[in-house]
Motif scaffolding. Structure first.
Motif, PDB file in Angstrom:
ATOM      1  N   GLY A 260      -9.247   0.298   6.722  1.00 26.78           N
ATOM      2  CA  GLY A 260      -8.247  -0.755   6.543  1.00 26.78           C
ATOM      3  C   GLY A 260      -7.151  -0.331   5.587  1.00 26.78           C
ATOM      4  O   GLY A 260      -5.969  -0.588   5.825  1.00 26.78           O
ATOM      5  N   ASP A 261      -7.542   0.338   4.507  1.00 19.12           N
ATOM      6  CA  ASP A 261      -6.555   0.832   3.541  1.00 19.12           C
ATOM      7  C   ASP A 261      -5.634   1.867   4.186  1.00 19.12           C
ATOM      8  O   ASP A 261      -4.427   1.857   3.951  1.00 19.12           O
ATOM      9  CB  ASP A 261      -7.245   1.442   2.324  1.00 19.12           C
ATOM     10  N   ASP A 262      -6.212   2.765   5.000  1.00 20.63           N
ATOM     11  CA  ASP A 262      -5.409   3.776   5.695  1.00 20.63           C
ATOM     12  C   ASP A 262      -4.415   3.126   6.643  1.00 20.63           C
ATOM     13  O   ASP A 262      -3.257   3.524   6.710  1.00 20.63           O
ATOM     14  CB  ASP A 262      -6.300   4.733   6.493  1.00 20.63           C
TER      15      ASP A 262
ATOM     16  N   ARG B 191     -13.652  -0.308   4.823  1.00 20.30           N
ATOM     17  CA  ARG B 191     -12.583  -0.673   3.882  1.00 20.30           C
ATOM     18  C   ARG B 191     -11.531   0.429   3.810  1.00 20.30           C
ATOM     19  O   ARG B 191     -10.332   0.157   3.805  1.00 20.30           O
ATOM     20  CB  ARG B 191     -13.149  -0.937   2.484  1.00 20.30           C
ATOM     21  N   GLU B 192     -11.992   1.675   3.747  1.00 18.54           N
ATOM     22  CA  GLU B 192     -11.067   2.809   3.693  1.00 18.54           C
ATOM     23  C   GLU B 192     -10.200   2.851   4.950  1.00 18.54           C
ATOM     24  O   GLU B 192      -9.009   3.155   4.870  1.00 18.54           O
ATOM     25  CB  GLU B 192     -11.837   4.119   3.543  1.00 18.54           C
TER      26      GLU B 192
ATOM     27  N   MET C 216      -3.164   0.082   6.474  1.00 20.90           N
ATOM     28  CA  MET C 216      -2.133  -0.600   5.698  1.00 20.90           C
ATOM     29  C   MET C 216      -1.107   0.401   5.162  1.00 20.90           C
ATOM     30  O   MET C 216       0.106   0.172   5.244  1.00 20.90           O
ATOM     31  CB  MET C 216      -2.749  -1.384   4.540  1.00 20.90           C
ATOM     32  N   ALA C 217      -1.562   1.522   4.649  1.00 19.07           N
ATOM     33  CA  ALA C 217      -0.656   2.551   4.131  1.00 19.07           C
ATOM     34  C   ALA C 217       0.213   3.112   5.263  1.00 19.07           C
ATOM     35  O   ALA C 217       1.420   3.330   5.083  1.00 19.07           O
ATOM     36  CB  ALA C 217      -1.450   3.669   3.468  1.00 19.07           C
TER      37      ALA C 217
END
Length: 86
Positions: free
Chosen positions: A73-75, A70-71, A77-78
């Protein structure tokens, strides 16, 4: 002792980033098949290392592999958002 080492490592953001990069580089969640057998074997070797790491992490701290994914994916996206703004 190994479990405690992994748990301690997972508490640090820098180590979590390294684990995420290793899991991504090993393509642990993807296929290994390539155009030829030599590349497939190479990809399988990378994937084997990733699976070993994922197993060690998950055995030491259940649920952390999913959290690392998940992290990642978040990275991503950012990262994509920051490049759109430029």
């Amino acid at each position: 002792m190994e479990r405690e080492d992994f748990r301690a490592a997972l508490r640090h953001p820098q180590t979590r980033r390294i684990f995420r990069r290793l899991l991504a580089s090993s393509n642990v969640m993807g296929p290994s098949l390539a155009v030829d057998g030599q590349n497939t074997a190479y990809n399988e070797g990378l994937r084997a290392v990733g699976l070993w790491l994922a197993l060690k992490i998950e055995t030491s701290a259940p649920g952390e592999v999913a959290a690392l994914m998940r992290e990642s994916g978040d990275d991503l996206m950012a990262h994509n958002l920051s490049h759109r703004e430029k």
